[in-house]
Design a protein around this motif. Structure first.
Motif, PDB file in Angstrom:
ATOM      1  N   PHE A   1       0.511  -1.135   0.255  1.00  0.00           N
ATOM      2  CA  PHE A   1       0.266   0.200   0.079  1.00  0.00           C
ATOM      3  C   PHE A   1       0.545   1.109   0.057  1.00  0.00           C
ATOM      4  CE2 PHE A   1       0.295  -1.148   4.364  1.00  0.00           C
ATOM      5  CZ  PHE A   1       0.671   0.680   4.768  1.00  0.00           C
TER       6      PHE A   1
ATOM      7  N   GLU B   1      -4.747   9.464   3.199  1.00  0.00           N
ATOM      8  CA  GLU B   1      -5.141   8.463   3.245  1.00  0.00           C
ATOM      9  C   GLU B   1      -4.741   6.796   2.701  1.00  0.00           C
ATOM     10  OE1 GLU B   1      -9.598  10.344   2.219  1.00  0.00           O
ATOM     11  OE2 GLU B   1      -8.272   9.408   0.815  1.00  0.00           O
TER      12      GLU B   1
ATOM     13  N   VAL C   1      -3.584   3.551   0.551  1.00  0.00           N
ATOM     14  CA  VAL C   1      -4.192   3.730  -0.713  1.00  0.00           C
ATOM     15  C   VAL C   1      -3.393   1.731  -0.983  1.00  0.00           C
ATOM     16  CG1 VAL C   1      -4.066   3.765  -3.217  1.00  0.00           C
ATOM     17  CG2 VAL C   1      -4.413   5.463  -1.896  1.00  0.00           C
ATOM     18  N   VAL C   2      -4.544   0.914  -1.360  1.00  0.00           N
ATOM     19  CA  VAL C   2      -3.753   0.000  -1.197  1.00  0.00           C
ATOM     20  C   VAL C   2      -3.752  -0.212  -3.077  1.00  0.00           C
ATOM     21  CG1 VAL C   2      -4.677  -3.185  -1.276  1.00  0.00           C
ATOM     22  CG2 VAL C   2      -5.677  -1.356   0.514  1.00  0.00           C
TER      23      VAL C   2
ATOM     24  N   LYS D   1      -8.786  -5.475   1.955  1.00  0.00           N
ATOM     25  CA  LYS D   1      -8.811  -3.919   0.945  1.00  0.00           C
ATOM     26  C   LYS D   1     -10.569  -3.693   1.716  1.00  0.00           C
ATOM     27  CE  LYS D   1      -8.132  -5.705  -3.743  1.00  0.00           C
ATOM     28  NZ  LYS D   1      -8.464  -5.873  -4.646  1.00  0.00           N
ATOM     29  N   SER D   2     -11.585  -4.275   2.367  1.00  0.00           N
ATOM     30  CA  SER D   2     -12.509  -3.003   3.228  1.00  0.00           C
ATOM     31  C   SER D   2     -12.185  -2.362   3.562  1.00  0.00           C
ATOM     32  CB  SER D   2     -13.837  -3.972   2.727  1.00  0.00           C
ATOM     33  OG  SER D   2     -13.783  -4.888   4.011  1.00  0.00           O
TER      34      SER D   2
ATOM     35  N   ASN E   1      -8.712   0.731   2.837  1.00  0.00           N
ATOM     36  CA  ASN E   1      -8.580   1.093   1.126  1.00  0.00           C
ATOM     37  C   ASN E   1      -9.206   2.263   1.763  1.00  0.00           C
ATOM     38  OD1 ASN E   1      -7.433   0.978  -1.320  1.00  0.00           O
ATOM     39  ND2 ASN E   1      -9.230   0.132  -2.490  1.00  0.00           N
ATOM     40  N   TYR E   2      -8.572   3.617   1.492  1.00  0.00           N
ATOM     41  CA  TYR E   2      -9.185   5.090   2.065  1.00  0.00           C
ATOM     42  C   TYR E   2      -9.379   5.238   2.915  1.00  0.00           C
ATOM     43  CZ  TYR E   2      -8.613   5.159  -2.870  1.00  0.00           C
ATOM     44  OH  TYR E   2      -8.162   5.381  -4.724  1.00  0.00           O
TER      45      TYR E   2
END
Length: 115
Positions: free
Chosen positions: A58, A65, A67-68, A83-84, A87-88
């Motif tokens: 990442f 933030e 980012v994956v 990811k959930s 991510n962000y």
């Protein structure tokens, strides 16, 4: 005499490198690792083997933030979970100096002992 001058020059350059090193990025990486570990806490994933592993790559954007980029794992459920959760998501680092640096992290999910 020439050897003495070369030796002195090498010592001066070597000592300058020691003073130029900065220890703050190591502390920031440890802080970032703890933030990611907190975000990935308590997975609700059924572990059939002793443990599941996932390699995560990442980066951080300018807003701080995560980012994956890549998640490598045997199970798609683990990939979706990571990811959930990451991510962000914003991390609390005062100044993001290493924007666009790629971080590598290995996640290990162990099977509970009572199962």
């Amino acid at each position: 005499m020439k050897k003495l001058i070369v030796l002195f020059f090498a010592l001066v350059l070597g000592s300058g490198q020691g003073f130029a090193s900065n220890n703050n990025p190591i502390e920031m990486d440890e802080h970032l690792r703890n933030e990611v570990a907190h975000l990935l806490k308590n997975p609700k994933i059924k572990v059939e083997k002793e443990e599941l592993t996932a390699d995560i790559q990442f980066t951080l954007n300018q807003k701080g933030e995560i980012v994956v980029l890549i998640v490598d794992s045997e199970k798609d459920l683990v990939i979706d979970y990571i990811k959930s959760r990451l991510n962000y998501k914003k991390v609390t680092i005062e100044k993001v100096k290493n924007v666009n640096r790629i971080y590598n992290l290995t996640l290990i999910i162990k099977r509970p002992k009572n199962v």
